[in-house]
Design a protein around this motif. Structure first.
Motif, PDB file in Angstrom:
ATOM      1  N   LEU A   1     -11.235   3.201  16.214  1.00 32.85           N
ATOM      2  CA  LEU A   1     -11.346   2.160  15.182  1.00 32.85           C
ATOM      3  C   LEU A   1     -12.631   1.363  15.303  1.00 32.85           C
ATOM      4  N   ASP A   2     -13.112   0.900  14.154  1.00 33.08           N
ATOM      5  CA  ASP A   2     -14.193  -0.077  14.180  1.00 33.08           C
ATOM      6  C   ASP A   2     -13.661  -1.323  14.880  1.00 33.08           C
TER       7      ASP A   2
ATOM      8  N   ARG B   1       0.812  -1.222   0.000  1.00 28.51           N
ATOM      9  CA  ARG B   1       0.000   0.000   0.000  1.00 28.51           C
ATOM     10  C   ARG B   1       0.842   1.267   0.000  1.00 28.51           C
TER      11      ARG B   1
ATOM     12  N   GLU C   1     -13.622  -4.436  14.425  1.00 35.22           N
ATOM     13  CA  GLU C   1     -12.928  -5.514  13.715  1.00 35.22           C
ATOM     14  C   GLU C   1     -11.491  -5.120  13.350  1.00 35.22           C
ATOM     15  N   MET C   2     -11.122  -3.851  13.565  1.00 39.64           N
ATOM     16  CA  MET C   2      -9.769  -3.404  13.207  1.00 39.64           C
ATOM     17  C   MET C   2      -8.868  -3.214  14.412  1.00 39.64           C
TER      18      MET C   2
ATOM     19  N   GLN D   1      -5.580   0.129   8.927  1.00 39.00           N
ATOM     20  CA  GLN D   1      -4.373   0.259   8.106  1.00 39.00           C
ATOM     21  C   GLN D   1      -3.724   1.627   8.325  1.00 39.00           C
ATOM     22  N   GLN D   2      -4.560   2.665   8.390  1.00 34.41           N
ATOM     23  CA  GLN D   2      -4.013   4.013   8.616  1.00 34.41           C
ATOM     24  C   GLN D   2      -3.286   4.092   9.962  1.00 34.41           C
TER      25      GLN D   2
ATOM     26  N   SER E   1      -6.565   8.019   2.419  1.00 33.53           N
ATOM     27  CA  SER E   1      -8.021   7.866   2.360  1.00 33.53           C
ATOM     28  C   SER E   1      -8.445   6.537   1.729  1.00 33.53           C
ATOM     29  N   LYS E   2      -7.509   5.901   1.000  1.00 38.46           N
ATOM     30  CA  LYS E   2      -7.819   4.598   0.392  1.00 38.46           C
ATOM     31  C   LYS E   2      -7.663   3.449   1.378  1.00 38.46           C
ATOM     32  N   LEU E   3      -7.141   3.756   2.548  1.00 37.46           N
ATOM     33  CA  LEU E   3      -6.856   2.712   3.533  1.00 37.46           C
ATOM     34  C   LEU E   3      -7.942   2.666   4.599  1.00 37.46           C
ATOM     35  N   SER E   4      -8.123   1.510   5.186  1.00 30.57           N
ATOM     36  CA  SER E   4      -9.059   1.396   6.308  1.00 30.57           C
ATOM     37  C   SER E   4      -8.456   2.084   7.530  1.00 30.57           C
ATOM     38  N   GLY E   5      -9.278   2.301   8.544  1.00 39.10           N
ATOM     39  CA  GLY E   5      -8.797   2.920   9.778  1.00 39.10           C
ATOM     40  C   GLY E   5      -7.654   2.133  10.414  1.00 39.10           C
TER      41      GLY E   5
END
Ligand code: ADP
Ligand code: MG
Length: 245
Positions: A172-173, A134, A175-176, A146-147, A140-144
């Motif tokens: 974070l959500d 990545r 699941e993250m 990942q960010q 902005s293309k990454l999930s929370g």
């Protein structure tokens, strides 16, 4: 100074508009320690963490970092701050820069490291957190999750001596959360010194070697995780744990 002492906080006090938010806090952090700070909202956890790298100025007290009192006005705080990586609830990546550009910015600018070398190091760290594919994306293309992993890598790119985390999984959500905690767990295994404000009691129990309870600006209790969670001594800690466990 003890050989393995990294940070020594002595009688730290901080007030905002006459209200005492940190009351005479003392805490020693040794190299390789993973210290988890827990406590109710508003108890002063973030303020304490921010005082450690002088993002907030304490009103009184001392903070010895690698032997230097960094509260002294004549200290060049930037020199010391570079050795303290900080990760916040919000990831704060620069949105107009790619992941890799975010990662190499500070090492190139502040440590005068060549682009080549900075990129190589950043890529090696990205690989460790499973995000090397990545590198050229925008945040902005990454999930929370990942960010936040990128934000951790960004701090690590400066080769800090200590990492300060302020509720790194709270935004974070669910699941993250695991993927970020797992990166932090790996760091702890590599003996990174870490101070972690968190509501993740499982992480504190499993990864910390010391857990500290902060309430109303006071350090109320400190212990090794097992004792802290199974045999809390202070009533305020007992009440807190009964609500969160
Ligand atoms: P925690 O991180 O434990 O939730 P904080 O350190 O954010 O607690 O806040 C501790 C207390 O200091 C709270 O009462 C908060 O309202 C107050 N506080 C924090 N930052 C500021 C500020 N910049 N100005 C005024 N009050 C503040
Ligand atoms: Mg906070």
């Amino acid at each position: 100074m003890a050989g393995d002492r990294l940070i020594e906080v002595k009688n730290l006090c901080k007030e905002f508009h006459g209200k005492q938010v940190l009351k005479n806090i003392s805490l020693d952090i040794n190299k390789g320690d993973v210290v988890c700070l827990i406590g109710p909202s508003g108890s002063g956890k973030s303020t304490f963490l921010r005082c450690l790298n002088r993002m907030e100025e304490a009103n009184s007290g001392e903070i010895l970092f690698e032997g230097t009192d960094i509260c002294k006005k004549d200290v060049d705080i930037d020199v010391h701050r570079r050795k303290m990586g900080m990760v916040f609830q919000q990831f704060n990546l620069f949105p107009h820069m790619t992941v890799l550009e975010n990662l190499v910015l500070a090492p190139m600018k502040l440590q005068k490291i060549s682009a080549d070398e900075a990129e190589k190091y950043a890529m090696s760290l990205l690989e460790k957190v499973g995000l090397d594919d990545r590198a050229n994306e925008y945040p902005s293309k990454l999930s929370g999750g990942q960010q936040q992993r990128v934000a951790i890598v960004r701090a690590l790119c400066m080769k800090p001596d200590v990492m300060l985390f302020d509720e790194p999984t709270s935004a974070l959500d669910p699941e993250m959360v695991g993927e970020v905690l797992s990166v932090m767990k790996d760091l702890a295994k590599q003996k990174m010194t870490m101070v972690v404000v968190t509501h993740e009691m499982g992480f504190a129990r499993e990864v910390a070697n010391r857990v500290v309870f902060l309430d109303s600006g006071e350090f109320v209790e400190e212990n090794v995780p097992y004792e802290f969670f199974t045999n809390p001594k202070n009533d305020r800690l007992r009440t807190f744990l009964s609500k969160v466990l």
